[in-house]
Design a protein around this motif. Structure first.
Motif, PDB file in Angstrom:
ATOM      1  N   HIS A   1       0.855  -1.182   0.000  1.00  0.00           N
ATOM      2  CA  HIS A   1       0.000   0.000   0.000  1.00  0.00           C
ATOM      3  C   HIS A   1       0.894   1.236   0.000  1.00  0.00           C
ATOM      4  CE1 HIS A   1      -3.362  -2.630   1.432  1.00  0.00           C
ATOM      5  NE2 HIS A   1      -2.358  -3.246   2.043  1.00  0.00           N
TER       6      HIS A   1
ATOM      7  N   ALA B   1      -1.712  -2.898  -4.015  1.00  0.00           N
ATOM      8  CA  ALA B   1      -3.018  -3.335  -3.523  1.00  0.00           C
ATOM      9  C   ALA B   1      -4.112  -2.357  -3.899  1.00  0.00           C
ATOM     10  CB  ALA B   1      -2.969  -3.499  -2.007  1.00  0.00           C
ATOM     11  N   GLY B   2      -3.751  -1.123  -4.224  1.00  0.00           N
ATOM     12  CA  GLY B   2      -4.699  -0.091  -4.628  1.00  0.00           C
ATOM     13  C   GLY B   2      -3.928   1.134  -5.073  1.00  0.00           C
ATOM     14  N   PRO B   3      -4.584   2.097  -5.680  1.00  0.00           N
ATOM     15  CA  PRO B   3      -3.887   3.308  -6.111  1.00  0.00           C
ATOM     16  C   PRO B   3      -3.271   4.023  -4.913  1.00  0.00           C
ATOM     17  CG  PRO B   3      -6.110   3.196  -7.033  1.00  0.00           C
ATOM     18  CD  PRO B   3      -6.024   2.134  -5.998  1.00  0.00           C
TER      19      PRO B   3
ATOM     20  N   ALA C   1      -2.691   6.449  -2.081  1.00  0.00           N
ATOM     21  CA  ALA C   1      -3.656   7.301  -1.386  1.00  0.00           C
ATOM     22  C   ALA C   1      -3.147   8.732  -1.379  1.00  0.00           C
ATOM     23  CB  ALA C   1      -3.857   6.803   0.042  1.00  0.00           C
TER      24      ALA C   1
ATOM     25  N   ASP D   1      -8.091   6.837   5.225  1.00  0.00           N
ATOM     26  CA  ASP D   1      -8.663   5.575   4.755  1.00  0.00           C
ATOM     27  C   ASP D   1      -7.670   4.420   4.886  1.00  0.00           C
ATOM     28  OD1 ASP D   1     -10.632   3.890   3.284  1.00  0.00           O
ATOM     29  OD2 ASP D   1      -9.068   3.920   1.743  1.00  0.00           O
ATOM     30  N   VAL D   2      -6.458   4.614   4.389  1.00  0.00           N
ATOM     31  CA  VAL D   2      -5.473   3.530   4.411  1.00  0.00           C
ATOM     32  C   VAL D   2      -5.072   3.191   5.840  1.00  0.00           C
ATOM     33  CG1 VAL D   2      -3.144   2.849   3.747  1.00  0.00           C
ATOM     34  CG2 VAL D   2      -4.613   4.034   2.106  1.00  0.00           C
TER      35      VAL D   2
ATOM     36  N   ARG E   1      -7.887   1.236   7.602  1.00  0.00           N
ATOM     37  CA  ARG E   1      -8.029  -0.171   7.197  1.00  0.00           C
ATOM     38  C   ARG E   1      -6.909  -1.039   7.773  1.00  0.00           C
ATOM     39  NH1 ARG E   1      -7.121  -0.771   2.180  1.00  0.00           N
ATOM     40  NH2 ARG E   1      -6.889   1.373   1.420  1.00  0.00           N
TER      41      ARG E   1
ATOM     42  N   GLN F   1       1.633  -7.392   4.696  1.00  0.00           N
ATOM     43  CA  GLN F   1       1.286  -6.069   4.184  1.00  0.00           C
ATOM     44  C   GLN F   1       2.453  -5.100   4.407  1.00  0.00           C
ATOM     45  OE1 GLN F   1      -2.121  -5.629   2.958  1.00  0.00           O
ATOM     46  NE2 GLN F   1      -2.130  -7.854   3.258  1.00  0.00           N
TER      47      GLN F   1
END
Length: 687
Positions: free
Chosen positions: A514, A536-538, A540, A548-549, A552, A581
């Motif tokens: 992330h 895992a995602g764009p 942040a 948000d990150v 989570r 992670q």
């Protein structure tokens, strides 16, 4: 915390893969027997000794040595085995001591594979005995424990083995002595003499790299020393083909005013006469006592054999371990410690020569009549000539050690697997996503001022038990200032390189990355990760993305912790990603409020234990507004730099190591090719 046992005391063992480390003042034989529930040894095949060094779950040394490491895997022991006895004996027929009362009390420690000691035991009270049962590992109701025994036998191995219940004890003892005699030429020299109050634990229990008390995990001198993991160690330190060391003019002793340090030749008030004593006593071996010198591999028929007295040819993987990766890891760690020791010996020798020069000049000029005229000048010239001679001898010894280590590095480097290899290694050309979890990771290289042409890979154990901090501020190793924007870009490039390697060496679906990049300043360096789709995602962005990150990942840590404490790991939500992670934070503290800073500290402290790791790209001065609030955060991270820097100060011998980051060669497409395969494997795994 290490438990120091006394005779008869026991202690539970929480690990199944262990090392038994033994240190003595003279070469000794180490072995082990396995017994049933009553302790009976049923035959010679139940004894591990130099002539037959391996049994299921057990490996001992093949020769007599002053220091030993026995590998034990309790999980691999047959169900019929309930007791493992560790045996020590003085070799016969090789001209050494014949009773333990004539040598230093043997020191025995049981450690984990990371080098962290579980228990230690100093076997005292031995006199006429020539063999002893040191420790006993035994099973009680499916739980393994260790007990300090210290039972000596004046009749030697034959009497000891007879007491173990072996009817053919005498014949087996003769077999062991014969095997030791044949290997006598390869025996490890005893370590340099230590003062009575020296720290034997530090001598035998190597700090583990990465997150153990390893020089690999060292911090800057102003920081708190790292918490325990190799390293380090980490790590086991065995194997490697260290060269026989030349004579040192100082007998391994430093100047009179230098305190003895663990892992370094001890200082002694008698250092002034060490030069002459050394020549009489023979060469001093500065290689790490745990590194076995293996016999050289068979040479081709046309190749000349190794001449007696010459160093053995280096061999990649020449260390003990359960796999080739572990053997190479242990060998690299042994090379690191050998370099540290030989550099420490050289510095100690030079310090002594300087101190001796001052003392001789002071003595020569103590009489006012010698201060003028030819007599005083002659005394000064003689002192300087002796100083130059001593320094030259020390440098010759150092150069010979460095030459052998360089030869070993040239053999080991091409043999390193993906996780340990440099980015320009040919091993990356045939890259395939691995099927097994890696043991360790290369973060860069380490070198000392005395060895500018020799670098040692900096390996840390996985999973990471400490977060990483890529420093985007400061200056280069030569003291020159680097453009701040360029340094920030280099720092982010370094973070991307480390993240790419972590992704590349883990099986598909076992590692996720992330990114928090609040202002988007890291977009160019992050392009390879974003373009291939391995994140895992764009990344942040903005305060909302940070919240948000962090929310989570914090929730994930809480859930896993609660499940583990309750013993209900199978009750985790089905959508929870169980992979390791990694969170990369760029431009900290931009975009972070007080709550986000608190969550970040929580992840740094609690995350590694449940598979959430932190990599920060930041300049510590940028967070100065938070005051001492963030000091624990910085101290908990392993600081790395995007440019060569000598900030790593190991707590072992006090060297300041120059760290060089692992970089992708200019113009190389290896990163893009590797990440493309990782992305393809992830897509296939998610189907």
């Amino acid at each position: 915390m290490t438990a120091e046992l006394v005779r008869g005391q026991n202690h539970p063992l929480s690990q199944v893969r262990l090392e038994v480390r033994i240190s003595a003042g003279a070469p000794i034989v180490a072995g082990a027997t396995i017994g049933d529930e009553q302790g009976k040894v049923h035959g010679v095949e139940w004894v591990a000794h130099p002539g037959a060094p391996t049994l299921p779950g057990l490996e001992v040394s093949k020769q007599a040595a002053a220091d030993h490491r026995l590998a034990v895997d309790l999980g691999a022991m047959p169900e019929s085995v309930h007791r493992i006895s560790v045996l020590l004996a003085l070799p016969s027929g090789v001209g050494g001591p014949v009773r333990f009362g004539a040598v230093a009390a043997p020191f025995v420690a049981v450690t984990g594979l990371d080098g962290a000691e579980v228990v230690s035991y100093t076997i005292t009270g031995l006199e006429a005995e020539s063999a002893v049962v040191a420790l006993e590992l035994y099973r009680r109701q499916d739980t393994w424990k260790v007990r300090a025994i210290g039972q000596g036998y004046s009749g030697g191995l034959a009497e000891l083995l007879t007491d173990q219940g072996l009817p053919e004890a005498r014949r087996l003892a003769d077999t062991i002595n014969e095997a030791v005699s044949q290997a006598h030429s390869r025996s490890v020299a005893p370590p340099p003499p230590r003062t009575p109050d020296s720290d034997r634990t530090r001598r035998t229990a190597s700090p583990a790299p990465a997150q153990s008390a390893s020089p690999y995990a060292a911090q800057a001198p102003q920081d708190t020393p790292p918490s325990s993991t190799p390293e380090q160690a980490g790590s086991v330190v065995q194997g490697g083909s260290a060269s026989p060391q030349p004579s040192s003019p100082y007998g391994g002793e430093g100047p009179q005013n230098t305190p003895a340090r663990a892992g370094q030749p001890d200082a002694s008030p008698q250092a002034g006469h060490a030069g002459e004593a050394t020549q009489a006593a023979g060469p001093v071996n500065y290689s790490h006592p745990g590194r076995r010198t293996a016999a050289p591999p068979p040479a081709p028929p046309t190749a000349p054999p190794v001449q007696p007295g010459q160093p053995p040819r280096p061999v990649a993987g020449d260390a003990t371990g359960w796999s080739m990766d572990e053997r190479l890891y242990n060998q690299v760690w042994g090379m690191f410690e050998d370099l540290a020791r030989t550099a420490a010996a050289y510095r100690s020798a030079v310090d002594f020569a300087d101190s001796r020069l001052e003392q001789e000049i002071d003595r020569a000029l103590a009489d006012p009549r010698n201060r003028l005229g030819g007599q005083g000048d002659g005394a000064r010239e003689a002192a300087r000539a002796k100083h130059a001679q001593l320094v030259d001898q020390a440098r010759a010894a150092l150069d010979r050690d460095l030459s052998q280590l360089t030869a070993e590095a040239e053999v080991v480097e091409p043999a390193l697997p993906l996780a340990y290899a440099r980015w320009d290694s040919p091993v990356w050309r045939g890259y395939r996503v691995p099927m097994e979890m890696p043991m360790a990771l290369r973060l860069g290289d380490l070198r000392l001022p005395e060895s500018v042409d020799l670098s040692i890979p900096m390996l840390v154990r996985l999973p990471l038990e400490r977060g990483l901090w890529i420093d985007s501020g400061g200056e280069s190793a030569d003291g020159s200032l680097v453009d701040s924007d360029e340094l920030r870009r280099l720092a982010m490039d370094t973070a991307v390189t480390h993240a790419a390697r972590l992704l590349a060496v883990h099986p598909a679906g076992e590692f996720a990355v992330h990114v928090i990049d609040p202002a988007g300043a890291g977009a160019p360096p992050l392009a390879p990760l974003v373009r291939t789709g391995v994140l895992a995602g764009p990344p942040a962005a903005g305060a909302a993305g940070v919240t948000d990150v962090l929310g989570r990942l914090t929730q994930r840590v809480d859930l896993v912790q609660m499940a583990l404490r309750a013993g209900a790991a199978d009750s985790l939500p089905p959508d929870l990603d169980t992979a390791q992670q990694l969170l990369i934070v760029n431009d900290f503290p931009h975009g972070f409020d007080d709550r986000a800073v608190t969550q970040l500290r929580y992840l740094a402290d609690e995350g590694p234990a449940v598979g959430v790791h932190l990599m920060m790209v930041a300049d510590r001065e940028d967070a100065a507004a938070y005051g001492p609030l963030l000091d624990p955060l910085w101290r908990s991270l392993l600081r790395l730099t995007p440019v060569p820097d000598d900030h790593l100060a190991d707590p072992w011998v006090g060297h300041a190591w120059t760290y060089e980051p692992s970089v992708v060669p200019q113009g190389s497409q290896v990163l893009q090719q590797v990440l493309s395969q990782v992305a393809a494997a992830r897509r296939s795994w998610n189907r």
